[in-house]
Design an enzyme around this catalytic site. Sequence first.
Site, PDB file in Angstrom:
ATOM      1  NE  ARG A 295      -4.121  -1.654   2.317  1.00 55.74           N
ATOM      2  CZ  ARG A 295      -4.399  -2.894   2.711  1.00 55.74           C
ATOM      3  NH1 ARG A 295      -3.469  -3.629   3.268  1.00 55.74           N
ATOM      4  NH2 ARG A 295      -5.607  -3.399   2.533  1.00 55.74           N
ATOM      5  NE  ARG A 331      -3.600   0.373  -2.549  1.00 56.12           N
ATOM      6  CZ  ARG A 331      -4.507   0.006  -1.665  1.00 56.12           C
ATOM      7  NH1 ARG A 331      -5.484  -0.789  -2.019  1.00 56.12           N
ATOM      8  NH2 ARG A 331      -4.422   0.406  -0.426  1.00 56.12           N
ATOM      9  CD  GLU A 430      -9.912  -1.087  -4.712  1.00 51.76           C
ATOM     10  OE1 GLU A 430      -9.840  -1.584  -3.583  1.00 51.76           O
ATOM     11  OE2 GLU A 430      -9.176  -0.151  -5.078  1.00 51.76           O
ATOM     12  CG  ASN A 453     -10.625  -4.963   2.545  1.00 41.08           C
ATOM     13  OD1 ASN A 453     -10.937  -6.105   2.839  1.00 41.08           O
ATOM     14  ND2 ASN A 453      -9.380  -4.509   2.646  1.00 41.08           N
ATOM     15  CG  ASP A 454     -12.490  -0.118  -1.141  1.00 37.31           C
ATOM     16  OD1 ASP A 454     -13.214   0.478  -0.314  1.00 37.31           O
ATOM     17  OD2 ASP A 454     -11.292   0.147  -1.290  1.00 37.31           O
ATOM     18  NE  ARG A 464     -12.419  -0.332   3.681  1.00 34.05           N
ATOM     19  CZ  ARG A 464     -11.335  -0.559   2.957  1.00 34.05           C
ATOM     20  NH1 ARG A 464     -11.391  -0.472   1.620  1.00 34.05           N
ATOM     21  NH2 ARG A 464     -10.203  -0.865   3.506  1.00 34.05           N
ATOM     22  CB  CYS A 501      -4.830  -7.807  -2.331  1.00 36.94           C
ATOM     23  SG  CYS A 501      -5.730  -6.454  -3.086  1.00 36.94           S
TER      24      CYS A 501
HETATM   25  C1  PEP Z   1      -9.477  -3.568  -0.616  1.00 35.28           C
HETATM   26  O1  PEP Z   1     -10.251  -2.643  -0.811  1.00 35.28           O
HETATM   27  O2  PEP Z   1      -9.845  -4.736  -0.431  1.00 35.28           O
HETATM   28  C2  PEP Z   1      -8.027  -3.322  -0.570  1.00 35.28           C
HETATM   29  C3  PEP Z   1      -7.156  -4.309  -0.543  1.00 35.28           C
HETATM   30  O3  PEP Z   1      -7.619  -2.040  -0.509  1.00 35.28           O
HETATM   31  P1  PEP Z   1      -7.773  -1.136   0.827  1.00 35.28           P
HETATM   32  O4  PEP Z   1      -8.255  -1.989   1.927  1.00 35.28           O
HETATM   33  O5  PEP Z   1      -6.445  -0.542   1.070  1.00 35.28           O
HETATM   34  O6  PEP Z   1      -8.786  -0.134   0.369  1.00 35.28           O
HETATM   35 MG    MG Z   2      -9.509  -0.795  -1.566  1.00 33.08          MG
END
Ligand code: PEP
Ligand code: MG
Length: 560
Positions: A295, A331, A430, A453-454, A464, A501
């Site tokens: 990140r 990224r 995402e 996650n997104d 989230r 990821c």
């Molecule tokens: C995600 O969104 O799953 C991701 C890996 O990126 P971040 O959690 O940093 O937004």
């Molecule tokens: Mg993300």
Amino acid sequence: MITIQGKGVSTGIGMGPLYFYRRAKTELKRYTIEDTTAEWLRFKGAQAVAMEQLGELAEKAREEAGDEAAMLFETHQMMAEDMDYEEAIQALITEENLNAEAAVADTGDQFAEMFASMDDEYMKGRAADVKDVSQRILNILSGAVQGGIDSPVPVLLASDDLAPSETIQLDKSKILGFITSYGSSSSHTAILARTMGIPAIVGLGDQLDPIYEGRTVVVDGGTGAVIIEPNDEVFADFVKKREEQLQQRALLETLKGKENVTKDGKSIRVYCNIGSPEDVDAIKVNDGGGIGLFRSEFLYLNSSTYPTEEEQFEAYKAVLTGMGDKEVIIRTCDIGADKQIDYFELPKEENPAMGMRALRISLSRPAFFRTQLRALYRASAYGNLGIMFPMVTSVWEVRETKKLIESVKKELEAEGLPYSDHVEIGVMIETPAAAMISDRLAKEVDFFSCGTNDLTQYTLACDRQNNDLGRFYDPHHLSVIRLLKMVVENAHKNGVWVGICGELGADLEMTETFLAIGVDELSVTPRAVLPLRNKIRSIDTSVTTPAILASIESDETPKY
Ligand code: PEP
Ligand code: MG
């Protein structure tokens, strides 16, 4: 019972008597000499012995803690023979008629000060190394012996700080943990402690008082807590916590070096998510196969102004060289939404998760984006780099990004700066938009990495960040799984590989599903690598996959 708090830099629980490290006391002799040639040769003799000792230490470290630990002593060898260092000592001996001990001590101090005043955290850390090398040569010149632990029982070792050579020379069977007043997570002692799997806490400052010597202490290298004379209840809690950790770890250790392969022979790559170059050690300790997500925005979050191209280049290069020929996916900056930075001066938004974030910012600020792309491509010459873009929703965003990349590459070529021709380009999936057009996106890139996650947040319309949403934010939701399956199919049709990821990658309830839909890589926090390997190796996909695929297609899934 007294609790003091430091920074945990190596996890694990240690308990036992506190013991303060004893250093060999050498009184520095300072006098003028007549025969400068003889004195210079005396120094050269001591330097040669130091080189030999350091060579032996490097071998010992290699056996006990691996190549990286050995490198510390190889670096010390380079320092001991560094031309500037040697010339400074020679000048003091031959021009100022100083004795060798004083010349080495003064030069060591001067170089340590110079390193300590540098802005770069890594270079700052080298002050301890040059002091360590000088002390070694001084000990040889004066015939002093090294300090250590003079205790019949294992101890929790306390010190103001510990030099790498002091750490590696200690009898490990005598050490239950390290606790120091100074030091940082990137100090070599912390690195060594992590590599050796010994709990360590640094930065206790004045709280670490020698009056505690001999008292029973418990340290938690995870939380950084040091408890002096714990009461029975606290002691029992820590005994239990330690047992659990030890059992778990012993089981997992046996999996190091083993493949991430199912009982029926299906393999999946297990990579790591990291936020800083320092995290590379944790990947090695946990036997991660590569980096699936670095990140990069943490470099920006840790800075009070835009990190320069040079600063970024150094950080990316450190990660790439640290990982050798293993794949490293970085990224590009994912700022915005919850990750706000003042100096970006982003406009205030009603709904920042759906606003100016990630690639949208990069494409709107081409000069800023170019700086990061230049740093990334320059670093690509030092390892196996992949670059991916967050928050993509359209093909045109990827095409515009690729144009920028081409122009950055031309610029570097014109400047004679090397870069690799084999950088893989990827898109993060995402957003539901990216998943829905993944057939088209797949024609533009080499890989996809699903940010679940997104993807969960945007698919389920669930913020989230909002804890109150609880069970409504459900990454196991069939809609998310169906999107992932579609993404994998579209990717594979086009020769593109797919990773996960997001946090879901480490969710052991989902491993069978990822294997069933054909995910190629899971990228997880380093500590999750071995538990995940354990899970993968327990699965027989010929048994699990048919039922999972049927349930994804079925219209009878009760919950969703
Ligand atoms: C995600 O969104 O799953 C991701 C890996 O990126 P971040 O959690 O940093 O937004
Ligand atoms: Mg993300």
